[in-house]
Design a protein around this motif. Sequence first.
Motif, short mmCIF file in Angstrom:
data_model
loop_
_atom_site.label_atom_id
_atom_site.label_comp_id
_atom_site.label_asym_id
_atom_site.label_seq_id
_atom_site.Cartn_x
_atom_site.Cartn_y
_atom_site.Cartn_z
N MET A 193 0.84 -1.20 0.00
CA MET A 193 0.00 0.00 0.00
C MET A 193 0.88 1.24 0.00
SD MET A 193 -1.63 2.53 1.97
CE MET A 193 -1.78 2.09 3.69
N VAL A 194 0.47 2.24 -0.78
CA VAL A 194 1.22 3.49 -0.80
C VAL A 194 0.27 4.66 -0.53
CG1 VAL A 194 1.00 3.64 -3.32
CG2 VAL A 194 2.71 5.01 -2.17
N GLN A 195 0.75 5.63 0.25
CA GLN A 195 0.01 6.86 0.47
C GLN A 195 0.89 8.00 0.02
OE1 GLN A 195 -1.01 6.28 4.71
NE2 GLN A 195 -2.95 7.17 4.15
N GLU A 196 0.29 9.02 -0.54
CA GLU A 196 1.07 10.18 -0.93
C GLU A 196 0.40 11.44 -0.39
OE1 GLU A 196 0.96 11.49 -4.95
OE2 GLU A 196 2.74 12.72 -4.72
N VAL A 197 1.17 12.25 0.30
CA VAL A 197 0.68 13.56 0.72
C VAL A 197 1.25 14.56 -0.28
CG1 VAL A 197 0.55 15.27 2.55
CG2 VAL A 197 0.75 12.85 3.12
N SER A 198 0.38 15.32 -0.91
CA SER A 198 0.87 16.26 -1.92
C SER A 198 1.30 17.55 -1.25
CB SER A 198 -0.25 16.56 -2.92
OG SER A 198 -1.26 17.29 -2.25
N HIS A 199 1.90 18.42 -2.03
CA HIS A 199 2.35 19.71 -1.51
C HIS A 199 1.19 20.50 -0.92
CE1 HIS A 199 3.79 23.93 -1.71
NE2 HIS A 199 4.84 23.34 -1.16
N GLU A 200 0.00 20.30 -1.47
CA GLU A 200 -1.17 21.03 -0.99
C GLU A 200 -1.79 20.36 0.23
OE1 GLU A 200 -0.64 20.26 -4.27
OE2 GLU A 200 0.14 22.30 -4.53
N GLY A 201 -1.25 19.21 0.62
CA GLY A 201 -1.72 18.57 1.84
C GLY A 201 -2.79 17.51 1.62
N GLY A 202 -3.14 17.23 0.36
CA GLY A 202 -4.12 16.18 0.09
C GLY A 202 -3.47 14.80 0.22
N ILE A 203 -4.27 13.83 0.63
CA ILE A 203 -3.74 12.47 0.76
C ILE A 203 -4.39 11.56 -0.27
CG2 ILE A 203 -3.70 10.40 2.21
CD1 ILE A 203 -3.10 11.94 4.53
N ARG A 204 -3.54 10.78 -0.97
CA ARG A 204 -4.08 9.77 -1.88
C ARG A 204 -3.54 8.42 -1.48
NH1 ARG A 204 -2.95 11.51 -7.82
NH2 ARG A 204 -0.86 11.74 -6.99
N ARG A 205 -4.33 7.40 -1.75
CA ARG A 205 -3.85 6.06 -1.44
C ARG A 205 -3.90 5.19 -2.68
NH1 ARG A 205 -5.95 3.24 3.79
NH2 ARG A 205 -8.03 3.74 3.06
N GLY A 206 -3.02 4.24 -2.73
CA GLY A 206 -3.04 3.31 -3.84
C GLY A 206 -2.52 1.96 -3.41
#
Lengths: 558, 140
Positions: A193-206
């Motif tokens: 599982m991977v999570q990414e926090v973007s520069h704008e602070g949004g979180i996505r998961r994959g």
Amino acid sequence: MAESMTTSGVVHRRGPAAADWSVGIFGPSAVQLPEQCLRSCLRGNPEMAAMLGCPLLKGLVRRTRPGALISEAEPLHVPELCEKGFVPWLRSAVNGGPDVLVLRPGACPNVNVAPALELVSQLVGDAWRYEQENNGLADEVLRNYEQINLIFDVSAQIAILNDASEVRRMLLMKLRYLFDADSVFYFSPDLRMVQEVSHEGGIRRGWVKESDPREGPSFNAEPGGQGEQAEIMLPRELPQVIERLRQARRVLVSSDDVAYDDAGHGTSMWGPLSETDSGFATVGIVRRNKPFIAGDMLVLDSALTFGSHILSNLRLVEQLKRTSFEAVRALVNAIDQKDTYTSGHSERVGFLARITGEYMGLAPQLQQELEWAGLLHDVGKIGIPERVLNKPGSLTAEEFGIIKGHPRRSFEVLRPVASLEPVLRAVLHHHECPDGSGYPEGLRGDEIPLAARIIHVVDVFDALTSTRSYRRAYNVERAMNILKQDAGTKLDARIVDQFIGAWQLLPKTHPQQYADWFASISDIGGEAPAPNPVKQREQQPAQLAAPVSAEQYEEQTG
Amino acid sequence: MARIMVAEDDRHIARVIALWLQRAGHVVITVFDGRSALEMMRQDRPDLLLTDVNMPGMDGLDLLETVQSEGLLTHPAIVLTSRCDQMDIEARAGRLGAVVHPKPFSPLHLKEAVEAALGAGAPVGGVEFQTPPKQQLTPA
């Protein structure tokens, strides 16, 4: 007195008698030397004057080799100065420090400037070095302050977080902020599982498609995200980085200018986050335009160490909870065995109560309490004679009176257990009805605790769908019809709705329990009620929706 | 770029704050007690006041009250105080339109607070209690 040579900066002169001498300190690093610092370094040499930031002298920078002493024997041709009648003596800086220039008026050719120049150069060089050292120390202090604050912030917020995924989320957000990162990545210990926090602070998961991520980074968007295929771009050096982390287990910065994606370049910093006894999750910080320095690595290291401790504590607490829950479940199952017809009943009621609470969007803590309350609601039956419990026909008034005593008896049995205090009221009132016809206290409507109303609904459902001494099990459709019939009088109508909603999702949300306990009873048809009105109002993706307290739930739906 | 007065009796902390703000492109005037701060505020009229609370002679809140009553503030002041006193200080400083930051300060938060204060207009003193911005996990 000679005309001031500066248009900006400060000029000090040593008084009328020696008015014509000047000392200039300049060069790229001269601006870093505060005037105060220079004055203190020239204290004891009152005849020396410090001249800072003289624009005329800036042209001199690096016209000669570092460390060189320029004297009359080897004149430095600076027309601007010569025109004013000065003879320049220059001590060019060593090691990036400022240059020192002494200007001797051409009218006093016999004075030897060299010793004074050497002295000033040395003093200025020392001052410059101290300043550099101070700057370095200040950097260290600033970094430490930031670290201390991180720890204060995290520990202040940890008090309200008892969920590992929340702690993780907060840590990732914090790291994004701390490093002003373009992306913060998180890979679960099994690398699936991977999570990414973007520069704008949004979180996505994959989820990782391949079982072996070293075959190449290929990721799916989060399932259920309205079919949207959000691609998470991964740093290309990922497989090597994870391999190196596996060996070293400490923070590392990947080689300079690693390709980050097709759009640009960035450097990345990686570290392990211990989450299980053996494995570790991987956290990566990607930043374009500004490379990471050793101090950044220290900060990341302390943040991840701190996070690891919190997560491992949570894991231990979780294990303890599970152990006590399993122990109690074993005991309760033993009690259920006493009544031939209720085997597994308490466990199922606990489970159904919890999934109803989950469906309603109640806080995890409340869901947990619902499970405990369901599991324990009938422990008072331990005092009921088996001839009454297992009686095949209808009960006499006296026998029914004995049965009606069980909620209070359950309450009395559990009362000495301090940690069960939150579930006591749910246990005591799980046979109360909205119309006031229930027992033991005849409470009405909202007087009945929310948890008790939930337990009541799922208790009735499980009783109806189980075979009892006095009748055979009903199928789900018939049981649901009875629940609907009783909604508003015997049972809380909103809870009945929510339970039906939770039930319909059950095969999807909890396939294992569904198969074990409920697959034998057929499913119901019809429309599902609107799931969780509270969550809908929040307009948030499900996994980020704030949990709801019992009071909030009543307030927002009632 | 703004001219910022830092009033802080601990010289090392003053030095570190000054250095940090200078790096952000500001000009910093450092003073080590409340009375000097008041004098400099009257003379120099810096754009922003950043003050410690506990200082010899005149404390940070008295300083704040005085400069506020004399109309010397063009932007909301920033008050630094120890974490333990933060709650007590917040009410009084809030009435003076100032925001309170705990010590040891977070350099990043302080920089943001300075930028926010410089972006805001002159503070309204006397009546309103302004809740200081809580640190956000989710940047807007």
